[in-house]
Enzyme design. Sequence first.
Site, mmCIF file in Angstrom:
data_model
loop_
_atom_site.group_PDB
_atom_site.id
_atom_site.type_symbol
_atom_site.label_atom_id
_atom_site.label_comp_id
_atom_site.label_asym_id
_atom_site.label_seq_id
_atom_site.Cartn_x
_atom_site.Cartn_y
_atom_site.Cartn_z
ATOM 1 N N GLU A 1 4.313 -6.095 -9.197
ATOM 2 C CA GLU A 1 4.578 -7.021 -8.352
ATOM 3 C C GLU A 1 5.681 -8.049 -8.713
ATOM 4 O OE1 GLU A 1 2.551 -6.766 -5.731
ATOM 5 O OE2 GLU A 1 0.975 -5.432 -6.592
ATOM 6 N N ALA A 2 6.827 -7.612 -8.718
ATOM 7 C CA ALA A 2 8.116 -8.314 -9.338
ATOM 8 C C ALA A 2 8.364 -9.382 -8.324
ATOM 9 C CB ALA A 2 9.190 -7.388 -9.236
ATOM 10 N N ASN B 1 0.584 -1.300 0.031
ATOM 11 C CA ASN B 1 -0.074 0.056 0.119
ATOM 12 C C ASN B 1 1.031 1.232 0.012
ATOM 13 O OD1 ASN B 1 -2.515 -1.475 0.067
ATOM 14 N ND2 ASN B 1 -2.364 -1.617 2.288
#
Length: 139
Positions: free
Chosen positions: A88-89, A12
């Site tokens: 989102e590696a 977040n």
Amino acid sequence: MAKLHFYYATMNAGKSTLLLQAAYNYRERGMHAVILLAELDDRGGKGVVSSRIGLKAEAVTFGQDTDLFECAGALDQERKIDCLFVDEAHFATAAHAWQLARVVDELKIPVMAYGLRSDFMGRLFPASAELFVLADEIR
């Protein structure tokens, strides 16, 4: 000169928002930006990167067995890629991180990977650990 960038932050913190803004900036200048997303991440819908503030963009999804070097090469053949983004590696594999390094070194395409550093127990994600080793710039 192409570089591998790794941007990490907590959940977040706005990583996807930053990715979407950067990709938009490339596209606004008439450049071709491609976004990759792990196929298991379907929060915004299949093949969609989204942020909590409502920004979204289509992405090419990849699985655990996808060779990101081959994928980028094929997409680059279709239309020259000016920058490759990975959201989102941390969901990628360690092998994927090495493939992204090859994209930079051999295809000369800049890569900007965004993800978490570690899980809730403080353990590095495998892809994140490799990105810390391989990235030319870490933020």
